[in-house]
Design a protein around this motif. Structure first.
Motif, PDB file in Angstrom:
ATOM      1  N   THR A 135      -1.302  -6.775   5.740  1.00 50.42           N
ATOM      2  CA  THR A 135      -0.189  -7.795   5.776  1.00 50.42           C
ATOM      3  C   THR A 135       0.791  -7.479   7.166  1.00 50.42           C
ATOM      4  O   THR A 135       0.869  -6.208   7.325  1.00 50.42           O
ATOM      5  N   GLN A 184       3.857  -7.035   7.145  1.00 49.74           N
ATOM      6  CA  GLN A 184       4.707  -5.921   6.505  1.00 49.74           C
ATOM      7  C   GLN A 184       3.965  -4.804   6.532  1.00 49.74           C
ATOM      8  O   GLN A 184       4.363  -3.713   6.878  1.00 49.74           O
ATOM      9  N   GLU A 226       3.482  -3.488   9.938  1.00 50.20           N
ATOM     10  CA  GLU A 226       4.792  -2.887  10.725  1.00 50.20           C
ATOM     11  C   GLU A 226       5.271  -1.643   9.991  1.00 50.20           C
ATOM     12  O   GLU A 226       5.860  -0.777  11.043  1.00 50.20           O
ATOM     13  N   GLN A 227       5.121  -1.391   8.816  1.00 47.12           N
ATOM     14  CA  GLN A 227       5.302  -0.059   8.500  1.00 47.12           C
ATOM     15  C   GLN A 227       4.336   1.067   9.090  1.00 47.12           C
ATOM     16  O   GLN A 227       4.984   2.039   9.147  1.00 47.12           O
TER      17      GLN A 227
END
Length: 182
Positions: free
Chosen positions: A71, A73, A76-77
């Protein structure tokens, strides 16, 4: 038995799963690759493809190209955590569908068959500008460059013609045009 999935790759209300190409420039030294891969495995992130090589001998830099899914998120992590690793100099993140990116994989395909089947195998690979690296009366090693899904299709198509072995590089990527993202 059901295939277990990582919680990190489960779609959520906040975003759907996309395939990303993450390019990481690192110091070319022992254990760097294991630290990068460890970041993925330690958090349950999957690596679909991994390619790494030294790209700058003078500055002792290697380029790691990782294909992963997640996803927004999760991606991005991953990028944020990669940037925190000490030997990392730069991180690039591209979606697989990005038209500004050239995204390819190379495959070596070994055919063991009679000359008629070898000829048919070469014809099957014609669309991918095959390079014959080795050829005898009973075998051929063919090199092609294509998208992963295209290589999947070609390898399946070559089975009836005597495909006995396939070796693949994993994906590599580069920006199109004059834009530079080393």
């Amino acid at each position: 038995m059901a295939k277990s999935k990582s919680a990190y790759s489960t779609p959520s209300k906040l975003g759907k799963i996309d395939t990303h190409i993450i390019v990481v420039w690192v110091d070319n030294e022992a254990s760097v690759l294991s630290r990068v891969v460890g970041l993925f495995s330690g958090r349950g992130y999957n690596i679909e493809s991994l390619a790494v090589a030294e790209v700058d001998q003078k500055n002792n830099l290697s380029r790691i190209t990782i294909v992963t899914t997640g996803t927004p998120q999760v991606i991005e992590q991953i990028v944020l955590q990669l940037k925190k690793l000490v030997p990392v100099h730069k991180v690039g993140n591209f979606k697989r569908e990005d038209k500004k990116i050239i995204f390819k994989e190379m495959a070596l395909l070994k055919i063991v068959a009679n000359s008629s089947k070898i000829k048919k195998a070469l014809n099957t690979c014609k669309k991918y500008n095959p390079v014959i690296l080795d050829k005898t009366n009973k075998s051929a090693v063919i090199q092609i460059t294509a998208l992963r899904r295209e290589i999947d299709i070609v390898t399946k198509s070559l089975k009836p013609f005597g495909l006995v072995s396939a070796s693949r590089t994993g994906a590599v990527a580069m920006t199109r045009g004059a834009e530079i993202f080393n």
